[in-house]
Scaffold this motif. Structure first.
Motif, PDB file in Angstrom:
ATOM      1  N   ARG A 268       9.303  -4.969  -2.965  1.00 44.57           N
ATOM      2  CA  ARG A 268       8.012  -4.287  -3.111  1.00 44.57           C
ATOM      3  C   ARG A 268       7.021  -4.766  -2.057  1.00 44.57           C
ATOM      4  O   ARG A 268       6.267  -3.967  -1.483  1.00 44.57           O
ATOM      5  N   GLU A 269       7.010  -6.063  -1.787  1.00 41.22           N
ATOM      6  CA  GLU A 269       6.109  -6.613  -0.768  1.00 41.22           C
ATOM      7  C   GLU A 269       6.449  -6.055   0.612  1.00 41.22           C
ATOM      8  O   GLU A 269       5.553  -5.671   1.376  1.00 41.22           O
ATOM      9  N   LEU A 270       7.729  -5.968   0.937  1.00 39.96           N
ATOM     10  CA  LEU A 270       8.138  -5.412   2.223  1.00 39.96           C
ATOM     11  C   LEU A 270       7.761  -3.932   2.324  1.00 39.96           C
ATOM     12  O   LEU A 270       7.314  -3.459   3.381  1.00 39.96           O
ATOM     13  N   HIS A 271       7.937  -3.209   1.226  1.00 44.15           N
ATOM     14  CA  HIS A 271       7.586  -1.783   1.209  1.00 44.15           C
ATOM     15  C   HIS A 271       6.091  -1.590   1.440  1.00 44.15           C
ATOM     16  O   HIS A 271       5.666  -0.716   2.212  1.00 44.15           O
ATOM     17  N   GLN A 272       5.280  -2.423   0.790  1.00 39.84           N
ATOM     18  CA  GLN A 272       3.833  -2.334   0.958  1.00 39.84           C
ATOM     19  C   GLN A 272       3.414  -2.670   2.384  1.00 39.84           C
ATOM     20  O   GLN A 272       2.402  -2.169   2.879  1.00 39.84           O
ATOM     21  N   ARG A 273       4.190  -3.503   3.060  1.00 43.73           N
ATOM     22  CA  ARG A 273       3.893  -3.865   4.445  1.00 43.73           C
ATOM     23  C   ARG A 273       4.417  -2.831   5.440  1.00 43.73           C
ATOM     24  O   ARG A 273       4.184  -2.957   6.640  1.00 43.73           O
TER      25      ARG A 273
END
Length: 546
Positions: free
Chosen positions: A346-351
């Motif tokens: 999720r963090e990578l997707h948000q970035r």
């Protein structure tokens, strides 16, 4: 449409506002005659209210103050010969008002051609004053008001349909209760237009089934209430209203609120309560009933999908637990892996990282899919898992082949499923989670972005969880030491972007949920020993402390 056996409960009819009639004539006699002739007139339950204007200028001001004027009784000859016709042009073209009816009451029979004037200016009727008796005036006005009411109903129907389209668009695409429930309330509030204080509640969604009503979504003055019982709100009127809902009373309409019942299978009932003054027409309540039916379908679908997802998760957890069954593994291992992998993704997707692989659907599935990463370990014998010391030869090959076997099991199971399913993601993770970023891993020696993103995330999460839990040959590492070790190996064993997102996630866990990390002294066993040997084989003697 409302059926006889499913009519909404109502508190009785609400008085309708009167039709406004503007009488435009320098001679006050027309206004006086109109008052007498129209006294007591009622059209579709609404009376009439008269407003007088002695000139075109006064009439324009009156129209500005009363844009809902239903009918104009107009003397064409006002300040000038064309003042009356100019007023009509102002109404139709400048104000864009095509609904207000116009009844010309001409004092001079020698005015411009009647047919031409009617056609060019959308005049409803033309009468000569001398021939306009009170009875004839009453009949003419009644006819024009019915025409206006029909136009109003037609416009309201179009607006209602437009609101209905807005309210129902995308409902069936909202596939989970957590997404659907908060989105229903703004839509029903917008459809009704009676207020923004609303609740969506569920009855019978816990085992054993009970009749307690629980809030699942809320807005307006109820916004702070969620996942609580309605009985705890201190709102006896709300509680009583929802208790009234039943299969034979699916819609309740009162002057200050309305309540809807949403059907569902399995003894689960959805309920919507909207607070606010309502004076809707029968047509609007028919639209509400249509909306309720649409919502019921979406509600039922969301619950079925939630049940399916819950069953799927239980199955995946059971399969993942089988791979851990040979070992008294550290408590909460699977739960930590699921959350950590999902949070990193999720963090990578948000970035905006790895957009070609990471989308919202992948993020939703990858945490659960990660639980099956070691399912191939079921093929490894107890003798190999329990063998002391370092493994060599055929035993090490059997350990390494668990990635291939796990992939084959999951990939074959995923064949009937369409698209990028949870099992197809799990198959990728199972096969490639021991590949290393620099190509030093196994089985295929992939490197960099050639390793699927799910496997790159899993590699970090799996090693971190192994480091911070106790094994039979060593104690758990301190969290900070484990973080430092993984950061040190970014670019060699691990994808640097994944490591950066991992550190961000762990720091958030340390702040928001310190209880997520395992307690010291967790269990260990044969599989724990095998995992330790895998790690030492991958990372060399530097990892012996692991």
């Amino acid at each position: 449409m409302l059926h006889d056996d499913a009519r909404p409960e109502t508190a009785g009819p609400v008085a309708k506002p009167p039709f406004k009639i503007l009488v435009v004539d320098p001679d006050p006699s027309l206004l006086a005659t109109s008052r007498a002739a129209l006294d007591g007139l009622s059209i579709e339950g609404a009376g009439v209210a008269l407003v007088g204007a002695a000139s075109a200028a006064e009439a324009r001001n009156a129209l500005q103050q009363h844009p809902d004027t239903a009918l104009i009784l107009l003397e064409i000859a006002l300040e000038s010969e064309r003042a009356g016709l100019d007023l009509v042009t102002h109404l139709r073209r400048e104000l864009g008002n095509q609904r207000t009816r116009i009844l010309v009451c001409a004092g001079d029979a020698g005015m411009p051609a009647e047919d031409e004037t009617i056609a060019a200016n959308d005049v409803g009727d033309w009468r000569v004053k001398a021939e306009l008796t009170p009875r004839a005036l009453r009949a003419a006005v009644a006819g024009q008001l019915r025409t206006f009411a029909s136009l109003q109903a037609l416009a309201a129907g179009r607006k209602g349909l437009a609101r209905m389209l807005v309210a129902t668009t995308g409902l069936l695409e909202m596939r989970t209760p957590d997404v659907l429930f908060p989105n229903i309330l703004p839509r029903v509030v917008g459809l009704l237009g009676i207020g923004h204080h609303a609740l969506l509640c569920i009855q019978g969604d816990t085992l054993p089934r009970d009749r307690k009503i629980r809030v699942r979504a809320s807005t307006g003055r109820f916004a702070k209430w969620k996942d609580v019982e309605v009985s705890a709100l201190g709102e006896p009127r709300v509680e009583a209203a929802l208790e009234r809902l039943s299969p034979s009373s699916e819609t309740i309409i009162e002057p200050d609120f309305c309540a809807l019942r949403l059907r569902a299978n399995g003894g689960i009932t959805g309920m919507i309560y909207v607070e606010g003054r309502n004076d809707g027409t029968a047509r609007e309540w028919q639209l509400l009933e249509l909306f309720r039916n649409k919502c019921s379908i979406a509600f039922e679908n969301a619950l079925l999908i939630e049940e399916l997802n819950t069953s799927q998760k239980a199955t995946v957890l059971a399969m993942g637990a089988l791979a851990e069954y040979k070992d008294n593994a550290a408590s909460g291992h699977l739960q930590r892996i699921e959350r950590l992998v999902g949070s990193i993704a999720r963090e990578l997707h948000q970035r905006g990282k790895f957009g070609d692989e990471l989308d919202a659907d992948f993020v939703e599935k990858v945490g659960l899919a990660a639980l099956l990463h070691d399912v191939g370990m079921l093929s490894v014998s107890d003798e190999t898992l329990g063998m002391p010391g370092e493994l060599t030869g055929i035993d090490m090959q059997m350990i390494q082949r668990h990635t291939e076997i796990g992939h084959r099991i999951l990939a074959e199971a995923a064949v009937p499923l369409r698209g990028r399913s949870l099992l197809s993601i799990a198959a990728e993770i199972a096969r490639y989670h021991h590949e290393r970023y620099d190509g030093s891993g196994y089985l295929e020696g992939l490197k960099g972005n050639a390793i699927p993103i799910g496997a790159r995330i899993m590699a970090v999460a799996d090693v971190f969880d192994a480091l911070i839990t106790s094994r039979q040959y060593r104690s758990a590492w301190a969290v900070e030491d484990a973080i430092s070790w993984i950061v040190e190996r970014a670019g060699r064993d691990f994808d640097p972007d994944v490591v950066d997102a991992f550190v961000h996630v762990i720091r958030r866990f340390q702040t928001d949920d310190p209880g997520w990390f395992p307690k010291a002294g967790g269990g260990h066993g044969m599989l724990g020993g095998a995992i330790g040997r895998k790690l030492r084989a991958l990372f060399g003697r530097r990892a012996e402390a692991m």
